[in-house]
Structure formats: C-alpha cells, structure tokens
Design an enzyme around this catalytic site. Sequence first.
Site, PDB file in Angstrom:
ATOM      1  N   HIS A 132       0.851  -1.183   0.000  1.00 10.83           N
ATOM      2  CA  HIS A 132       0.000   0.000   0.000  1.00 10.83           C
ATOM      3  C   HIS A 132       0.887   1.232   0.000  1.00 10.83           C
ATOM      4  CE1 HIS A 132      -3.053   2.908   1.336  1.00 10.83           C
ATOM      5  NE2 HIS A 132      -3.938   2.039   0.893  1.00 10.83           N
TER       6      HIS A 132
ATOM      7  N   ASP B 218      -7.903  -5.134  -0.116  1.00  9.89           N
ATOM      8  CA  ASP B 218      -8.415  -5.857  -1.279  1.00  9.89           C
ATOM      9  C   ASP B 218      -8.184  -7.363  -1.191  1.00  9.89           C
ATOM     10  OD1 ASP B 218      -9.148  -3.449  -2.779  1.00  9.89           O
ATOM     11  OD2 ASP B 218      -6.986  -3.102  -2.875  1.00  9.89           O
TER      12      ASP B 218
END
EC number: 2.3.3.16
Length: 426
Positions: A314, A372
């Site tokens: 991320h 996700d």
Amino acid sequence: MSVTLVNNENNERYEFETIESTRGPKAVDFSKLFETTGFFSYDPGYSSTAGCQSKISYVNGKKGELYYRGHRIEDLVAKYKYVDVCKLLLTGELPKNQDESLEFELELRHRSFVHESLLNMFSAFPSNAHPMAKLSSGVSILSTLYSTHQNMHTEEDYQTMARRIVAKIPTLAAICYRNEVGAPIIYPDIARSYVENILFMLRGYPYSRLKHTTQGEVEITPLEVEAFDKILTLHADHSQNASSTTVRNVASTGVHPYAAISAGISALWGHLHGGANEKVLLQLEEIGDVKNVDKYIARVKDKNDNFKLMGFGHRVYKSYDPRAKILKGLKDELHQKGVKMDERLSEIAAKVEEIALKDEYFIERNLYPNVDFYSGTILRALKIPVRFFTPVFVIGRTVGWCAQLLEHVKSPQARITRPRQVYVGD
C-alpha cells in the site's frame, strides 16, 4: 515553528512556517515557495505533499491505524452500522440514539428511488459495457436532474446533495448489474434496511423476497447483511487517496458536485485503486491450486518477471492494513457460521499470506495484505458477481467522497487546483 531553506548556490536563507497537525507529521507551508525563492517543489505522485487540511479520516501507515473523525475503525465496525458511519462522515457526529439513527436511515431509504428516464440511458449501453463506465455516466446524468445542487449556500443544501447521492448510488449500481444480465429492474424496498436493500436489489427476483442460493432457497440472512454492512464501513473513506483527491480537484473548478463524484468513480475504476479486489480474485483463480503458490511467489521476486502479487502492499501502510485484519476475521467468522466460501480460493489466499508474512522479500519491502486481499473472497460468498466488486466499493466510498467534497467547497482556503510542472521539452 518554522523551517529554514538554504540555497547552497548563493547562501540565501528562507523561512517557512510549519502547520501543526492533531495526528501525524507537521507540514511545511510551501504555498509561497515560488514567490519567495523562485523554485517549485518537485514531488511526483504527491507522496510528500499535503494538498489540504482535513478532519475526515486519518491513516497512520507505520502503526496500521485508521480513524474516521477521531474514531478507530475497529470501534466503528464493532459498534455501529454503516448508516451511522455515513452520518458521522457527513455531519461530524454519530447518532445519539436509535431514534436518531433510524431517522437518518429512513431519509436515505426514501431518497433511494431514481428518475425513470435513467433506465433508458442504461439500456442504451452495450450489454458488455463495464459497470463502472455505466455507473460513472449515471451519476453524471443525475446532475441534470438536480441542477439546484450547482449552487449550494446552506448546510441544508450541502446535506441534501450528499444524502441524495448516498441514497441513490446503490440503486444505480443495481440497475447497472441487472441491465447487464438482462434481469428485470428491482426497485428499492423502503421496508428493508439501507444495507439489506442493496443485496435485495442486486440478488433478488421481482415481487418477492430474496430467493437465491445453490442449495435450496433462502432469504437474505441477518449475518449476510451484517457482513456487507462492515465491508461498506471499511471502504467509507481513506484520507487523500487517488479518487478522493480527484473529487476535490474536480470540485475545485466549481463543477456540479455529482460531476465531481462521477470523476471519483472513474478514478476508482483503475486496477491500482478500487479495481484491485477484482484483480485479487482473478489472480487467485490463475494460481489455481495451493501447490502452485511457491511458483508464483518466486515470480514476484524474479526481476525479469513483471508479475505483481495483487492485494499486497500500500502507498501509505507500511504494516498490516487494519481493514485487512478485520476482513480476515470476518471471513473466518462467516465460514464458521456456515456461509459457503470458495474453499479452494480461501486455501490459496491463506497460503499466500502465510508465506508472504514470513518471507524476507516481503518484510523488507513492507508488503503486507491490504483491504483488497480478503474483500473479494467475502463478496463472492455474499453472491456478488466479480465484475461488480468495484461498484460495491463505489457504494461504500460515495459518502467519503461527499464528505471530502463538502469540506473542500466550504473551506475559505479553497482554490482551483493548479499544480506546476518542470518543463523538460524543447
């Protein structure tokens, strides 16, 4: 407090004030950098640039923390419904009691219907058109039906605009889906909760309570509604990500707010942003079997292979994404309570995570599971089609976009966004 910038060519010194934050690092106010020094700052991707001051959400990437208006995401998921979180993001306050919560939710339910003319627009799209393209277009068309939102002056104006789109976005998403598969449109049922209604419009049959499963016919369960509610809460906002920044940038031009939300949907579509959970599931399908995991992990490390492991890493988090932790626990809970999971994909995902969390390659690069990684597995268990994972993200994030937009347009410091460039052409 101030920071001194020294030009080593001529030894000139420039003082710049700092801006205090309530959480996280301070910022240096470089708004007059060019005027003062003749230089621009160069920051591709804006990883070290704050484009606004915000009270909406805060991410601590090092510690793996997420807050909505000062409330820990773990507490909000555990104690409040998604509609309560919507009220928090839009007004700055959680409902004081059940009556206030219901009043807010009933407003959303009653605003959930859309103008019939929109159905003609959706039917004009090719059946294989991506739902995100249709959804973005549908929201843009809403601006023609509610032109008064172009000129907002009071808090009531702002709240009406935001609550209207938060209420209607699930209906638009459901229309996109049912139009694609050729199923009759299901209108909102205001007797159902806001979240249950989303599942009903996506999965139900006309004129009846939901009857959809592969093993006998059962209605939407409270467990499914609760799980979906948590997913929406986890996706409601996430500071200045690509789509939220897009909404702010477009709103800065003075455009209709729904046009700015439409732009946010387009930004979220990208596989590096909201489309990632769809890619995660497709990649797990590609891996195919637990015995193949090592081979794909090796591909990640191969400098000559462009393969990337979806659902890991991320831009902000350098530790385990707190949303991913919650989703992992939610997945396990659903499985224990009898919700049918894709066992093969769940085993592959668990093996990938097990290896990655112990492997020095991933540890050194701070590649931890993100939101996700597990959301797709849960959405599939809730019978949401893979192509509609990203529209579900839109449903959850729309309230965050509205909060970001309102914070921008109401700010006395708001200006049209106009970044500079370093020209390197002829």
